[in-house]
Motif scaffolding. Sequence first.
Motif, PDB file in Angstrom:
ATOM      1  N   ARG A 123       0.825  -1.203   0.000  1.00 10.88           N
ATOM      2  CA  ARG A 123       0.000   0.000   0.000  1.00 10.88           C
ATOM      3  C   ARG A 123       0.867   1.263   0.000  1.00 10.88           C
ATOM      4  NH1 ARG A 123      -3.150  -3.717   2.645  1.00 10.88           N
ATOM      5  NH2 ARG A 123      -1.679  -3.713   4.364  1.00 10.88           N
ATOM      6  N   SER A 124       1.752   1.370   1.003  1.00  7.02           N
ATOM      7  CA  SER A 124       2.566   2.589   1.082  1.00  7.02           C
ATOM      8  C   SER A 124       3.750   2.549   0.137  1.00  7.02           C
ATOM      9  CB  SER A 124       3.074   2.781   2.515  1.00  7.02           C
ATOM     10  OG  SER A 124       3.995   1.749   2.873  1.00  7.02           O
ATOM     11  N   LYS A 125       4.089   1.334  -0.365  1.00 15.16           N
ATOM     12  CA  LYS A 125       5.239   1.135  -1.263  1.00 15.16           C
ATOM     13  C   LYS A 125       6.557   1.458  -0.562  1.00 15.16           C
ATOM     14  CE  LYS A 125       2.214   0.293  -4.437  1.00 15.16           C
ATOM     15  NZ  LYS A 125       1.868  -1.103  -4.755  1.00 15.16           N
ATOM     16  N   LYS A 126       6.579   1.444   0.765  1.00 17.23           N
ATOM     17  CA  LYS A 126       7.778   1.745   1.545  1.00 17.23           C
ATOM     18  C   LYS A 126       8.332   0.463   2.161  1.00 17.23           C
ATOM     19  CE  LYS A 126       7.187   6.083   0.679  1.00 17.23           C
ATOM     20  NZ  LYS A 126       8.038   6.732  -0.346  1.00 17.23           N
ATOM     21  N   PRO A 127       9.658   0.436   2.418  1.00 13.70           N
ATOM     22  CA  PRO A 127      10.269  -0.766   2.990  1.00 13.70           C
ATOM     23  C   PRO A 127       9.679  -1.112   4.346  1.00 13.70           C
ATOM     24  CG  PRO A 127      11.944   0.766   2.190  1.00 13.70           C
ATOM     25  CD  PRO A 127      10.651   1.505   2.159  1.00 13.70           C
ATOM     26  N   VAL A 128       9.650  -2.399   4.640  1.00 12.26           N
ATOM     27  CA  VAL A 128       9.207  -2.868   5.949  1.00 12.26           C
ATOM     28  C   VAL A 128      10.418  -3.414   6.693  1.00 12.26           C
ATOM     29  CG1 VAL A 128       6.942  -3.433   5.041  1.00 12.26           C
ATOM     30  CG2 VAL A 128       8.673  -5.222   5.171  1.00 12.26           C
ATOM     31  N   ILE A 129      10.240  -3.652   7.972  1.00 22.10           N
ATOM     32  CA  ILE A 129      11.316  -4.251   8.768  1.00 22.10           C
ATOM     33  C   ILE A 129      10.771  -5.470   9.486  1.00 22.10           C
ATOM     34  CG2 ILE A 129      12.586  -2.091   9.083  1.00 22.10           C
ATOM     35  CD1 ILE A 129      11.356  -1.875  11.876  1.00 22.10           C
ATOM     36  N   PHE A 130      11.678  -6.393   9.831  1.00 18.11           N
ATOM     37  CA  PHE A 130      11.314  -7.496  10.702  1.00 18.11           C
ATOM     38  C   PHE A 130      11.641  -7.066  12.128  1.00 18.11           C
ATOM     39  CE2 PHE A 130      11.534  -9.882   6.792  1.00 18.11           C
ATOM     40  CZ  PHE A 130      10.588 -10.881   6.964  1.00 18.11           C
ATOM     41  N   ARG A 131      10.653  -7.174  13.002  1.00 19.64           N
ATOM     42  CA  ARG A 131      10.897  -6.810  14.399  1.00 19.64           C
ATOM     43  C   ARG A 131      10.043  -7.668  15.315  1.00 19.64           C
ATOM     44  NH1 ARG A 131       6.704  -3.031  16.211  1.00 19.64           N
ATOM     45  NH2 ARG A 131       7.950  -2.685  18.078  1.00 19.64           N
ATOM     46  N   ASN A 132      10.579  -7.916  16.488  1.00 20.09           N
ATOM     47  CA  ASN A 132       9.887  -8.726  17.470  1.00 20.09           C
ATOM     48  C   ASN A 132       8.864  -7.862  18.194  1.00 20.09           C
ATOM     49  OD1 ASN A 132       9.548 -11.191  18.801  1.00 20.09           O
ATOM     50  ND2 ASN A 132      10.738 -10.485  20.555  1.00 20.09           N
ATOM     51  N   THR A 133       7.622  -8.265  18.163  1.00 18.51           N
ATOM     52  CA  THR A 133       6.559  -7.517  18.840  1.00 18.51           C
ATOM     53  C   THR A 133       5.576  -8.508  19.457  1.00 18.51           C
ATOM     54  OG1 THR A 133       5.107  -7.448  16.904  1.00 18.51           O
ATOM     55  CG2 THR A 133       6.678  -5.650  17.146  1.00 18.51           C
ATOM     56  N   PRO A 134       4.893  -8.092  20.513  1.00 16.85           N
ATOM     57  CA  PRO A 134       3.820  -8.947  21.054  1.00 16.85           C
ATOM     58  C   PRO A 134       2.664  -8.972  20.060  1.00 16.85           C
ATOM     59  CG  PRO A 134       4.497  -7.242  22.627  1.00 16.85           C
ATOM     60  CD  PRO A 134       5.074  -6.871  21.309  1.00 16.85           C
ATOM     61  N   GLN A 135       2.244 -10.153  19.672  1.00 14.31           N
ATOM     62  CA  GLN A 135       1.160 -10.311  18.711  1.00 14.31           C
ATOM     63  C   GLN A 135       0.314 -11.508  19.122  1.00 14.31           C
ATOM     64  OE1 GLN A 135       0.561  -8.184  16.285  1.00 14.31           O
ATOM     65  NE2 GLN A 135       2.474  -7.019  16.321  1.00 14.31           N
ATOM     66  N   TRP A 136      -0.816 -11.634  18.430  1.00 12.88           N
ATOM     67  CA  TRP A 136      -1.681 -12.787  18.640  1.00 12.88           C
ATOM     68  C   TRP A 136      -1.497 -13.766  17.493  1.00 12.88           C
ATOM     69  CZ3 TRP A 136      -4.245 -13.985  22.970  1.00 12.88           C
ATOM     70  CH2 TRP A 136      -4.356 -12.970  23.931  1.00 12.88           C
ATOM     71  N   PHE A 137      -1.312 -15.025  17.846  1.00  8.30           N
ATOM     72  CA  PHE A 137      -0.986 -16.072  16.884  1.00  8.30           C
ATOM     73  C   PHE A 137      -1.967 -17.232  16.991  1.00  8.30           C
ATOM     74  CE2 PHE A 137       2.947 -13.928  17.931  1.00  8.30           C
ATOM     75  CZ  PHE A 137       3.635 -13.823  16.733  1.00  8.30           C
TER      76      PHE A 137
END
Length: 1007
Positions: free
Chosen positions: A472-486
């Motif tokens: 959508r934004s066409k901008k780079p993403v990063i991999f980062r550790n975050t609290p999420q639901w799995f």
Amino acid sequence: MTKNDTAPDYSKTLFLPQTEFPMRAGLPQAEPRWIERWDGMDLYKKLREAGKGRPKYVLHDGPPYANGNLHIGHALNKVLKDVITRSFQMRGYDANYVPGWDCHGLPIEWKIEEQYRAKGRDKDEVPVNEFRQECRDFAAHWVGEQSREFRRLGVEGDFKDPYLTMAFEAESVIAGELLKFAMSGQLYRGSKPIMWSVVEKTALAEAEVEYHDHESDTVWVKFHLKAVPQGYPAAFHGDAEGGASVSVSQAAPLDGAFVVIWTTTPWTLPGNRAIAFSDRVSYGLYEVSAPEDADHPRWAKQGERYVLADALASDVFAKARVPEDGFRRLADIAPGDLAGLVCEHPLAGLAGGYGFSVPLLEGEHVTDEAGTGFVHTAPSHGREDFDVWMASRRGLEARGIDAAIPFTVDDDGFYTKDAPGFGPDAEGGPARVIDDKGKKGDANKRVIDALVARGMLLARGRLKHSYPHSWRSKKPVIFRNTPQWFVHMDKDLGGYGLDAAAQADDTLRARALRAIDETRFVPASGQNRLRGMIADRPDWVLSRQRAWGVPICVFVDEDGEVLKDEAVNARITEAFAKEGADAWFADGAKERFLGNEHDGTKWAMVRDILDVWFDSGSTHAFCLEKRPDLKWPADLYLEGSDQHRGWFHSSLLEACGTRGRAPYDAVLTHGFVMDEDGRKMSKSLGNVVTPQEVIQQSGADILRLWVVSSDYSEDLRLGKTILQTNVDAYRKLRNTIRWMLGTLAHDTGEDVPLAEMPELERLMLHRLAEIGEVVEKGYDNFDFKRIARTLIDFMVVELSAFYFDVRKDALYCDAPSSTRRKAALQVVRLIFDRLVKWLAPLLPFTTEEAWLSLNPDAVSVHLEQFPKTPQGWREPELAARWQKIRRVRRVVMGALEEKRRAKEIGSSLESAPVVYIDDAALRALVESVDFAEIAITSGFTLGQGEAPGEAFRLPDAPGIAVVHQPALGRKCARSWKVTEDVGADPDYPDVTLRDAGALRELGYAPA
């Protein structure tokens, strides 16, 4: 009829085509009128009434985002779906098509945020449900716009009652599906490295990421090996001398050596916790022997020793500016000897941090194809890094190594306190990886500068490579550790959701893999593609940090345990069904849903939003299962090939987790639309083709003809030249239909028994039977290109250029009582009936116009059924005979065309060719038919002996030669044939005997 004193006008005695079906289609103007007619008569309702009692065929619509006008990919997708549902409806099924829309998620929320930014407003200052209402209104607007655009393509379906993921009932069911995962123990809160968009401040799924070229900083970093632990070979210690390559067990002095890693993400080094190696890689210990060179400074110091993959050592030294003769290999290093070793972190001591040990761990992802043969492992920032770290966790803790995973980067791309020296306490404030506009921050530079200051950098550079970007934004993403639901992929489900007993391996992954094996894929390669994705995928990340969507409507305690209470769940889903998911964000929601049974101080409401792929993955639950006009599972899911990682994927996991099987029996995928040169369409290249432009210029049926004439299993091409090719094909097709309509204006409906029909008519019925089988199999196999090609070739080559051409004389000139003429009319009627019906799913506007032109009292061709083929029509031996006859005809037609180009004749009726045939059987076959009629000549003679040298021949028809001879006799004033019987009937002195009989039967007064 009475005869004039002047020359008689015989044209009034001919059965010439008569039709109001226009030659020029005018599709852009005509098609909207057909849509208006269908809407006025409620064709959709009539189709459903006609389908009552029939077996259901359900193609479940994959929901597009309701956030803009349709593009050419939408047109391709919806036309394919429409062709399928129409074809099954006309083949005896109740094929209901219910369109749907994805109304939640970042694409729509992003549009509203853009509007906010343009007005200088802050989304966070607006009450959440007010913001959500704006998203809802935006989506509703585009559902309406896209509905009209889909209808303009000729797509028929329940557009009055589509499914919407934002409908209250849908939001309730989506929430209910999530709660099923919670109740079964599959839902958990954890932390893993996920793809994160700093620009959009949310986690992203694989399906929300695309790859573009990106230039990254690259570094080769030295990790100092700590003292070799006790228990390792004595040769690990000491100072071996000499340059011989010996085994580590003999003399390898690893004390003081460095393990070298290479990375394209220097900013992840504060998160480094391990180094991965492979037992499949050959390693060696290398020493820098070249002295320092003041004119060419380098970071590789003389005497330093590095452990490197042998296949990459020379490349590493070249990057470090060490000359080819400036290093030597000291020893072999067996991969097994690396296990258990630890290094110092290259940033050790910075801001009092990084004093921990960095272990060497075996990793299957390590190769010697690039880098150093060792992989920098930051479990906060990479999936494979995380997997290696977690797999080694118990062993690490047993060795006294802290296995906790740091959170080094926050939502905005800044370093946290877990990155000492670069976080909030650093001089100048925290470094940033990416800013909120998607531009590279100062994190790489500050990390690299720190490495240089500590003498831990060996080399640096830049690399252009493919890198993940938000689509959508066409901008780079990063991999980062975050609290999420799995959702767990590998937790045993104990038979949850199954009617039968669970199999031994009852994980979500195992269920999904079994379901894939039981699903039909078109093309078949899609099965392996989806299987590979499921086999290798990590746990399913469900959470997004956004505002617009269905919330992860669970309560959680401080230990991360989810509240499991069916009464609470019921209150949530009931509220959502009445008020929508906004109920979760309303004042007092926590107390309302927990009720009096639970302590509100113990349980916290989760505020994250469900990944929009969970919404679309649940459409089978609130659409297929809830609507009585549909069924579960669907017969078919159809989308672009990118949906193997999108909708096909999420639908599979959702259904397998809650019901134990896929929500579909078959999956069909299509490619993407490129320009005529095979390039991706883009505004910057000016090569974008929009469906709106094509429809405005040529009509939707032209666009549909392009779709069904293309091989959609691969990427398709479209541009002006390709469109013109389809316009030309359509024109020929339309002219054939028009001629049939004109001819059938004289049809009285009188039938001739099959046994009394001329061979030519029986031949055409045989061909109809063959083509009918091709059409049926084509629709079964979704092979529309074959259907379109077969029907167009039949209409142009076999009908217009052969059968109709031959039979025009009989149809126009024969007497009303002529069996030949009545049989021909009957066959044209049968051909028209079948062709128009077979084409109806492909070209709904044109076929409707043609059908009602012949059958003005009919309702719609789309309410008709494909006709069955009588068994007696098949006559393969007759077809074989006529294949030989047509080969001779082709040579004759070639000879006549040569004479026509030379202007020796104007019409084939001026000729009475002599045909020489070497093969006796073929000669007898030609002699058994009225070959002059077949060749459309006034006469015909079989030549005797050898053909003259100047005779016309075709290379691919040996043994056949033709010599043109002028037809003898006079030209008939009615049929234009040149024969010697013109004037044989004294009452009609200027026509043939055949024409005289017809005139008499018509009551045309003799002279």
